[in-house]
Design a protein around this motif. Structure first.
Motif, PDB file in Angstrom:
ATOM      1  N   MET A 284     -29.781 -19.370  12.740  1.00  0.00           N
ATOM      2  CA  MET A 284     -28.492 -19.767  13.313  1.00  0.00           C
ATOM      3  C   MET A 284     -28.519 -19.731  14.842  1.00  0.00           C
ATOM      4  O   MET A 284     -27.993 -20.629  15.515  1.00  0.00           O
ATOM      5  N   ILE A 285     -29.156 -18.698  15.401  1.00  0.00           N
ATOM      6  CA  ILE A 285     -29.224 -18.570  16.861  1.00  0.00           C
ATOM      7  C   ILE A 285     -30.049 -19.708  17.464  1.00  0.00           C
ATOM      8  O   ILE A 285     -29.643 -20.338  18.450  1.00  0.00           O
ATOM      9  N   ILE A 286     -31.215 -19.982  16.853  1.00  0.00           N
ATOM     10  CA  ILE A 286     -32.064 -21.067  17.360  1.00  0.00           C
ATOM     11  C   ILE A 286     -31.349 -22.407  17.232  1.00  0.00           C
ATOM     12  O   ILE A 286     -31.416 -23.256  18.130  1.00  0.00           O
ATOM     13  N   GLY A 287     -30.661 -22.607  16.109  1.00  0.00           N
ATOM     14  CA  GLY A 287     -29.905 -23.849  15.926  1.00  0.00           C
ATOM     15  C   GLY A 287     -28.843 -24.022  16.989  1.00  0.00           C
ATOM     16  O   GLY A 287     -28.654 -25.129  17.523  1.00  0.00           O
ATOM     17  N   THR A 288     -28.164 -22.923  17.329  1.00  0.00           N
ATOM     18  CA  THR A 288     -27.147 -22.986  18.380  1.00  0.00           C
ATOM     19  C   THR A 288     -27.770 -23.336  19.724  1.00  0.00           C
ATOM     20  O   THR A 288     -27.230 -24.136  20.500  1.00  0.00           O
ATOM     21  N   GLN A 289     -28.954 -22.755  20.005  1.00  0.00           N
ATOM     22  CA  GLN A 289     -29.636 -23.037  21.260  1.00  0.00           C
ATOM     23  C   GLN A 289     -30.079 -24.496  21.340  1.00  0.00           C
ATOM     24  O   GLN A 289     -29.974 -25.130  22.398  1.00  0.00           O
ATOM     25  N   PHE A 290     -30.586 -25.032  20.235  1.00  0.00           N
ATOM     26  CA  PHE A 290     -30.958 -26.446  20.204  1.00  0.00           C
ATOM     27  C   PHE A 290     -29.753 -27.329  20.498  1.00  0.00           C
ATOM     28  O   PHE A 290     -29.829 -28.291  21.273  1.00  0.00           O
ATOM     29  N   PHE A 291     -28.624 -26.997  19.849  1.00  0.00           N
ATOM     30  CA  PHE A 291     -27.410 -27.784  20.035  1.00  0.00           C
ATOM     31  C   PHE A 291     -26.967 -27.750  21.495  1.00  0.00           C
ATOM     32  O   PHE A 291     -26.615 -28.778  22.085  1.00  0.00           O
ATOM     33  N   LEU A 292     -27.009 -26.542  22.097  1.00  0.00           N
ATOM     34  CA  LEU A 292     -26.624 -26.416  23.493  1.00  0.00           C
ATOM     35  C   LEU A 292     -27.583 -27.166  24.407  1.00  0.00           C
ATOM     36  O   LEU A 292     -27.162 -27.738  25.423  1.00  0.00           O
ATOM     37  N   ALA A 293     -28.892 -27.176  24.059  1.00  0.00           N
ATOM     38  CA  ALA A 293     -29.871 -27.917  24.862  1.00  0.00           C
ATOM     39  C   ALA A 293     -29.532 -29.405  24.869  1.00  0.00           C
ATOM     40  O   ALA A 293     -29.598 -30.074  25.912  1.00  0.00           O
ATOM     41  N   GLY A 294     -29.176 -29.939  23.711  1.00  0.00           N
ATOM     42  CA  GLY A 294     -28.782 -31.343  23.639  1.00  0.00           C
ATOM     43  C   GLY A 294     -27.511 -31.621  24.416  1.00  0.00           C
ATOM     44  O   GLY A 294     -27.399 -32.629  25.122  1.00  0.00           O
ATOM     45  N   PHE A 295     -26.553 -30.697  24.320  1.00  0.00           N
ATOM     46  CA  PHE A 295     -25.291 -30.866  25.031  1.00  0.00           C
ATOM     47  C   PHE A 295     -25.505 -30.839  26.536  1.00  0.00           C
ATOM     48  O   PHE A 295     -24.985 -31.682  27.279  1.00  0.00           O
ATOM     49  N   LEU A 296     -26.327 -29.873  27.007  1.00  0.00           N
ATOM     50  CA  LEU A 296     -26.617 -29.783  28.438  1.00  0.00           C
ATOM     51  C   LEU A 296     -27.416 -31.001  28.918  1.00  0.00           C
ATOM     52  O   LEU A 296     -27.228 -31.474  30.047  1.00  0.00           O
ATOM     53  N   GLY A 297     -28.310 -31.495  28.048  1.00  0.00           N
ATOM     54  CA  GLY A 297     -29.073 -32.696  28.403  1.00  0.00           C
ATOM     55  C   GLY A 297     -28.159 -33.885  28.638  1.00  0.00           C
ATOM     56  O   GLY A 297     -28.367 -34.672  29.568  1.00  0.00           O
ATOM     57  N   GLU A 298     -27.131 -34.021  27.806  1.00  0.00           N
ATOM     58  CA  GLU A 298     -26.173 -35.109  27.984  1.00  0.00           C
ATOM     59  C   GLU A 298     -25.417 -34.969  29.303  1.00  0.00           C
ATOM     60  O   GLU A 298     -25.161 -35.968  29.999  1.00  0.00           O
ATOM     61  N   ILE A 299     -25.089 -33.730  29.679  1.00  0.00           N
ATOM     62  CA  ILE A 299     -24.383 -33.504  30.941  1.00  0.00           C
ATOM     63  C   ILE A 299     -25.291 -33.826  32.124  1.00  0.00           C
ATOM     64  O   ILE A 299     -24.878 -34.472  33.101  1.00  0.00           O
ATOM     65  N   ILE A 300     -26.569 -33.379  32.039  1.00  0.00           N
ATOM     66  CA  ILE A 300     -27.519 -33.609  33.131  1.00  0.00           C
ATOM     67  C   ILE A 300     -27.721 -35.099  33.372  1.00  0.00           C
ATOM     68  O   ILE A 300     -27.884 -35.554  34.512  1.00  0.00           O
ATOM     69  N   LEU A 301     -27.724 -35.898  32.284  1.00  0.00           N
ATOM     70  CA  LEU A 301     -27.903 -37.342  32.434  1.00  0.00           C
ATOM     71  C   LEU A 301     -26.808 -37.973  33.274  1.00  0.00           C
ATOM     72  O   LEU A 301     -27.003 -39.045  33.846  1.00  0.00           O
ATOM     73  N   ARG A 302     -25.685 -37.298  33.336  1.00  0.00           N
ATOM     74  CA  ARG A 302     -24.562 -37.857  34.089  1.00  0.00           C
ATOM     75  C   ARG A 302     -24.495 -37.320  35.516  1.00  0.00           C
ATOM     76  O   ARG A 302     -23.523 -37.543  36.224  1.00  0.00           O
TER      77      ARG A 302
END
Length: 320
Positions: A284-302
């Motif tokens: 669950m913790i790793i899954g949450t970290q993956f999700f946050l990595a994707g979310f932060l990646g979307e923010i960085i693209l902007r």
């Protein structure tokens, strides 16, 4: 203008005059209108002095000088930004690329209607162990990963339509993968031509074995960017969600099993004594970290790209 010849270089003072004379003889024989753009990538020898001398003698010779060494990719990017020719040729300054290949490369772009033509040094004069074998492995991996069917991605001798170089961004150490960048930008007609490889006449190579390690790392980067560069959430978010759901239901099953045993007066252990509880929690913790990595990646693209760009100290023969 027919041709722009873009030549990045670092400490090649011995070869510049000979390379210039060779190129000029080919240009005159073919009656091309042309410009040669030398990009001095932070040389510490007399390379810039020679470029200034050549530009004073020949108005078709232009030069860009970086304040320090920024790398071949940034040098090519600077040359591409200045190139005015209908066809852009890139080549190395060490005399290992043969200027007499230029007319046929130009012909393939102009009459063959290719977007990009890459040279293939089929017969090489490099060491078999230190360069040839790693190069073959590197090119095989690049073909498999990118889908671009070239035999020699790293050959410096290439020809492009002007529109190609104006629509790709060569950053980091991505000069090895310009054909892949072109394909990702929508330029699909990519060809290859067998070219002559000359043994190095002066000096030493500026690239060691580490270029292949860096090349493979860049290959992974460009594979990821080509597939998920504009949508990182599709990769990290999907994997994160799957892992979180698996961990959540696994932990729920463990908790439900204990409650059932309590209700049924059956023997039970503490949840914290069950190793599967910790596996579920970790998932669950790793899954949450993956999700946050994707979310932060979307923010960085902007946000704005803050990569250090080359800084030019001097130019010659460019109109202000």
């Amino acid at each position: 203008m027919n041709l722009s010849i873009v030549i990045p270089l670092l400490n090649e003072e011995e070869s510049l005059q000979e390379l210039h004379d060779w190129i000029v003889s080919v240009m005159k024989a073919q009656q091309y209108s042309y410009e040669v753009i030398f990009i001095d990538d932070g040389s510490t020898d007399r390379s810039w002095e020679i470029i200034e001398k050549l530009s004073g003698e020949n108005p078709n010779i232009k030069g860009i000088r970086f304040l320090k060494n920024f790398g071949k990719s940034q040098a090519l990017h600077a040359g591409f930004a200045k190139a005015q020719g209908d066809v852009v040729i890139t080549m190395d300054a060490d005399l290992q690329d043969n200027p007499e290949e230029i007319p046929e490369l130009n012909e393939m772009i102009v009459k063959g209607h290719y977007d990009l033509v890459s040279g293939w040094k089929k017969k090489r004069y490099d060491s078999m162990v230190s360069k040839n074998l790693p190069s073959k492995l590197f090119n095989w991996a690049a073909r498999r990963t990118s889908g671009v069917q070239l035999n020699d991605f790293n050959c410096g001798l290439k020809a492009y339509k002007n529109t190609v170089v104006k629509n790709i961004e060569v950053s980091g150490e991505m000069h090895r993968y310009i054909p892949v960048l072109a394909k990702n930008a929508g330029f699909s007609k990519i060809g290859e031509k067998v070219v002559k490889h000359q043994a190095r006449k002066y000096g030493e190579t500026k690239f060691g074995m580490d270029r292949f390690i860096n090349g493979f790392l860049d290959l992974i980067t460009i594979w990821f960017l080509s597939r998920f560069g504009k949508r990182p959430m599709h990769l990290f978010g999907a994997w994160g969600s799957i892992m979180f759901v698996i961990g959540f239901f696994s932990a729920g099953y463990i908790g439900f099993s204990k409650l059932y045993r309590l209700y049924s007066d059956l023997p039970y252990d503490l949840v914290t004594n069950n190793p599967w509880f910790y596996i579920s929690l970790t998932t669950m913790i790793i899954g949450t970290q993956f999700f946050l990595a994707g979310f932060l990646g979307e923010i960085i693209l902007r946000t704005k790209n803050n990569e250090e760009r080359y800084k030019i100290s001097e130019e010659v023969n460019f109109k202000k």
